[in-house]
Design a protein around this motif. Structure first.
Motif, PDB file in Angstrom:
ATOM      1  N   ARG A  32       3.662  -7.164  41.491  1.00 34.07           N
ATOM      2  CA  ARG A  32       3.764  -6.632  40.119  1.00 34.07           C
ATOM      3  C   ARG A  32       4.744  -5.460  40.075  1.00 34.07           C
ATOM      4  N   ALA A  33       4.692  -4.617  41.099  1.00 33.58           N
ATOM      5  CA  ALA A  33       5.617  -3.484  41.157  1.00 33.58           C
ATOM      6  C   ALA A  33       7.055  -3.964  41.324  1.00 33.58           C
ATOM      7  N   LEU A  34       7.259  -5.025  42.105  1.00 32.29           N
ATOM      8  CA  LEU A  34       8.603  -5.579  42.249  1.00 32.29           C
ATOM      9  C   LEU A  34       9.095  -6.149  40.921  1.00 32.29           C
ATOM     10  N   ILE A  35       8.208  -6.780  40.154  1.00 32.28           N
ATOM     11  CA  ILE A  35       8.590  -7.271  38.826  1.00 32.28           C
ATOM     12  C   ILE A  35       9.056  -6.112  37.956  1.00 32.28           C
ATOM     13  N   LEU A  36       8.315  -5.008  37.989  1.00 33.98           N
ATOM     14  CA  LEU A  36       8.714  -3.843  37.187  1.00 33.98           C
ATOM     15  C   LEU A  36      10.082  -3.337  37.622  1.00 33.98           C
ATOM     16  N   MET A  37      10.300  -3.215  38.926  1.00 38.71           N
ATOM     17  CA  MET A  37      11.584  -2.712  39.415  1.00 38.71           C
ATOM     18  C   MET A  37      12.724  -3.689  39.146  1.00 38.71           C
ATOM     19  N   SER A  38      12.405  -4.939  38.940  1.00 36.63           N
ATOM     20  CA  SER A  38      13.431  -5.947  38.659  1.00 36.63           C
ATOM     21  C   SER A  38      13.803  -6.001  37.190  1.00 36.63           C
ATOM     22  N   THR A  39      12.909  -5.573  36.326  1.00 31.93           N
ATOM     23  CA  THR A  39      13.107  -5.766  34.883  1.00 31.93           C
ATOM     24  C   THR A  39      13.273  -4.478  34.095  1.00 31.93           C
ATOM     25  N   ALA A  40      12.932  -3.323  34.676  1.00 32.39           N
ATOM     26  CA  ALA A  40      12.966  -2.050  33.934  1.00 32.39           C
ATOM     27  C   ALA A  40      14.390  -1.518  33.889  1.00 32.39           C
ATOM     28  N   GLU A  41      15.176  -2.033  32.968  1.00 25.84           N
ATOM     29  CA  GLU A  41      16.584  -1.661  32.892  1.00 25.84           C
ATOM     30  C   GLU A  41      16.792  -0.219  32.444  1.00 25.84           C
ATOM     31  N   ASP A  42      15.745   0.414  31.922  1.00 22.43           N
ATOM     32  CA  ASP A  42      15.856   1.807  31.504  1.00 22.43           C
ATOM     33  C   ASP A  42      15.758   2.774  32.679  1.00 22.43           C
ATOM     34  N   LEU A  43      15.361   2.285  33.845  1.00 19.51           N
ATOM     35  CA  LEU A  43      15.287   3.134  35.031  1.00 19.51           C
ATOM     36  C   LEU A  43      16.631   3.158  35.761  1.00 19.51           C
ATOM     37  N   ALA A  44      16.882   4.249  36.482  1.00 22.37           N
ATOM     38  CA  ALA A  44      18.122   4.357  37.256  1.00 22.37           C
ATOM     39  C   ALA A  44      18.175   3.267  38.319  1.00 22.37           C
ATOM     40  N   CYS A  45      19.344   2.681  38.520  1.00 18.49           N
ATOM     41  CA  CYS A  45      19.489   1.625  39.515  1.00 18.49           C
ATOM     42  C   CYS A  45      19.098   2.115  40.905  1.00 18.49           C
ATOM     43  N   SER A  46      19.351   3.381  41.208  1.00 11.82           N
ATOM     44  CA  SER A  46      18.994   3.915  42.520  1.00 11.82           C
ATOM     45  C   SER A  46      17.482   3.902  42.719  1.00 11.82           C
ATOM     46  N   ASP A  47      16.715   4.221  41.672  1.00  6.27           N
ATOM     47  CA  ASP A  47      15.255   4.183  41.772  1.00  6.27           C
ATOM     48  C   ASP A  47      14.753   2.744  41.890  1.00  6.27           C
ATOM     49  N   ARG A  48      15.357   1.842  41.106  1.00  7.90           N
ATOM     50  CA  ARG A  48      14.948   0.440  41.162  1.00  7.90           C
ATOM     51  C   ARG A  48      15.200  -0.134  42.554  1.00  7.90           C
ATOM     52  N   THR A  49      16.285   0.296  43.185  1.00 10.11           N
ATOM     53  CA  THR A  49      16.599  -0.185  44.526  1.00 10.11           C
ATOM     54  C   THR A  49      15.669   0.428  45.567  1.00 10.11           C
ATOM     55  N   ALA A  50      15.466   1.744  45.495  1.00 15.27           N
ATOM     56  CA  ALA A  50      14.646   2.424  46.499  1.00 15.27           C
ATOM     57  C   ALA A  50      13.206   1.917  46.479  1.00 15.27           C
ATOM     58  N   PHE A  51      12.600   1.873  45.316  1.00 13.02           N
ATOM     59  CA  PHE A  51      11.220   1.382  45.220  1.00 13.02           C
ATOM     60  C   PHE A  51      11.157  -0.122  45.451  1.00 13.02           C
ATOM     61  N   GLY A  52      12.127  -0.843  44.898  1.00 11.12           N
ATOM     62  CA  GLY A  52      12.137  -2.291  45.075  1.00 11.12           C
ATOM     63  C   GLY A  52      12.197  -2.686  46.539  1.00 11.12           C
ATOM     64  N   ALA A  53      12.934  -1.930  47.347  1.00 16.22           N
ATOM     65  CA  ALA A  53      13.041  -2.232  48.773  1.00 16.22           C
ATOM     66  C   ALA A  53      11.704  -2.044  49.483  1.00 16.22           C
ATOM     67  N   VAL A  54      10.923  -1.043  49.068  1.00 16.60           N
ATOM     68  CA  VAL A  54       9.599  -0.820  49.665  1.00 16.60           C
ATOM     69  C   VAL A  54       8.686  -2.004  49.363  1.00 16.60           C
ATOM     70  N   TYR A  55       8.655  -2.429  48.120  1.00 20.40           N
ATOM     71  CA  TYR A  55       7.778  -3.534  47.735  1.00 20.40           C
ATOM     72  C   TYR A  55       8.266  -4.847  48.366  1.00 20.40           C
TER      73      TYR A  55
END
Length: 338
Positions: A32-55
Motif C-alpha cells: 500500500r505504501a508503494l502504491i502511494l509512492m507511485s501515485t502521489a504526484e504532489d510529493l517530491a520525486c526524491s521522497d517518492r524514490t527514497a521511500f519507494g526503494a525501502v518498500y
C-alpha cells in the motif's frame, strides 16, 4: 508515514501514534505504501524514490521461490513468520507492482517492478478469493495499458473478469446483488475491478454486472440521510446479512471513494460524487460518533470507529488509507467538474 517507516519497511501497528515494534511488518502495508509512492504526484520525486526503494526492498525480500508466493508477516528482528502469505496479500502485491511499473517517477523502480512481475506473474493464475481475483485483475489491467505486448496479463484480465462474473451469477439474488453470500473487507474493490475490465473488454455484460453490484454495495453503506456507514468487521462472514455498524475502518472509506471513481468513469451520475464525498466526510467526522478520524494538518488517522468511540491507535493501514483518500477525492471531484 515517516514515523511508521524504518530502514526495513513500514511497521504494521502503533500504540496511539507511537510505532509498535512488537507486531513487526506486513507486506500488505508495504505494498500500500508503494502504491502511494507511485501515485502521489504532489510529493517530491526524491521522497517518492527514497521511500519507494525501502518498500520495494521489503517486497523483493518477501518473494519465496520454494512456495512460489510472497510472504506476508515479518517480525521486528527481520525474520519471516511464515513461508507463504494469503492469496489476498499476494494479489495485492501483484497489483502494487503493476502500479509501480506504470506510474512511479523513478525509472529504476519501474524497471525493478517490471522484472519482479515477469518473474512471478505465472503464479497468479489460480486463486479462489474474490478479492485476490480483483487485485490481480486490476494489476493485469495496468499491464495491458502500459505494455505493448501484455502477454499473460491479458489472460489474467479475461480469466478473472469471467470468474467474478461467474461468482456474481452464483451468489446474487433480487435483493443481494453481490459476488459472495457474505460481506467482508475492501468490498468495493471487487466491483471496481469488474468496471474497468468491462470497459477494457468492451463487454456490456461485465459493465452492467459491475454497475449493479457497485450501486448495491454503495447504497448499502449510506444511511437514509446520506451518511457513510461502512461495512463493520463484526459482521464479516455472516451470510446474506446487512452490514454491522462496527468496527468501521478507514480502508473501507478509501475503497468506497475509488469505487465511486470507477462508477463515475462508467456512467456520469451525481450519485457517485455524492457517495464519494460522503465516504471522504466519514474521515472528517460525518460518521456515527460525529468524531473526526483523521487530521489534515498532521496526516495522522485513527484506526476506526468502534461502539465506544474512536480507536486512538494509528496503524499503517489507516494512515495510508487517509493519505490516499485525500488524493482520490480530488480525482473524483475533477471527473465530476469536467
Amino acid at each position: 508515514m515517516v514515523r511508521m517507516t524504518d530502514d526495513t519497511g513500514m511497521l504494521q501497528h502503533s500504540i496511539f501514534n507511537i510505532p509498535d515494534r512488537h507486531h513487526g511488518y506486513s507486506i500488505d502495508d508495504n505494498v500500500r505504501a508503494l502504491i502511494l509512492m507511485s501515485t502521489a504526484e504532489d510529493l517530491a520525486c526524491s521522497d517518492r524514490t527514497a521511500f519507494g526503494a525501502v518498500y520495494a526492498a521489503f517486497i523483493q525480500s518477501a518473494w519465496n521461490d520454494e512456495t512460489a508466493s510472497f510472504r506476508n508477516f515479518m517480525g521486528f528482528d527481520r525474520h519471516w513468520l511464515e513461508e507463504s502469505g494469503s492469496p489476498d496479500s499476494n494479489g495485492r502485491t501483484f497489483w502494487a507492482l503493476s502500479i509501480a511499473e506504470r506510474q512511479h517517477s523513478d525509472p529504476q523502480i519501474r524497471r525493478w517492478a517490471a522484472t519482479l512481475i515477469d518473474r512471478t506473474i505465472g503464479h497468479f493464475c489460480d486463486v479462489r478469493s474474490p478479492r485476490a481475483m480483483a487485485f490481480i485483475l486490476l494489476g493485469g489491467l495496468n499491464l495491458c495499458q502500459s505494455r505493448a505486448d501484455p502477454g499473460k496479463a491479458r489472460y489474467l484480465v479475461d480469466h478473472y473478469s469471467d470468474q467474478l462474473l461467474f461468482r456474481y451469477n452464483e451468489s446474487a439474488t433480487d435483493t443481494w446483488k453481490w459476488f459472495e453470500t457474505v460481506l467482508s473487507y475492501d468490498n468495493c474493490r471487487i466491483a471496481e475491478a469488474l468496471v474497468y475490465a468491462g470497459i477494457y473488454r468492451d463487454s456490456d455484460r461485465l459493465k452492467q454486472t459491475a454497475s449493479n453490484a457497485l450501486y448495491w454495495i454503495m447504497e448499502l453503506q449510506l444511511s437514509p440521510d446520506g451518511m457513510f456507514c461502512p461495512v463493520g468487521t463484526q459482521g464479516f462472514g455472516k451470510q446474506f446479512e446487512t452490514p454491522h455498524r462496527y468496527d468501521q475502518q478507514p480502508l473501507e472509506a478509501l475503497a468506497a471513494i475509488e469505487g465511486c471513481i470507477a462508477g463515475y468513469t462508467l456512467r456520469t451520475d451525481n450519485f457517485w460524487l455524492n457517495a464519494g464525498e460522503a465516504a471522504f466526510a466519514w474521515f472528517q467526522g460525518k460518521n456515527d460518533h460525529g468524531i473526526a478520524v483523521s487530521d489534515p494538518k498532521s496526516g495522522e488517522c485513527y484506526d476506526g470507529i468502534n461502539p465506544e468511540g474512536v480507536n486512538l491507535n494509528q496503524g499503517a493501514e489507516s494512515v495510508l488509507a487517509w493519505q490516499m483518500a485525500t488524493r482520490k477525492i480530488r480525482t473524483l471531484r475533477k471527473l465530476a467538474s469536467c
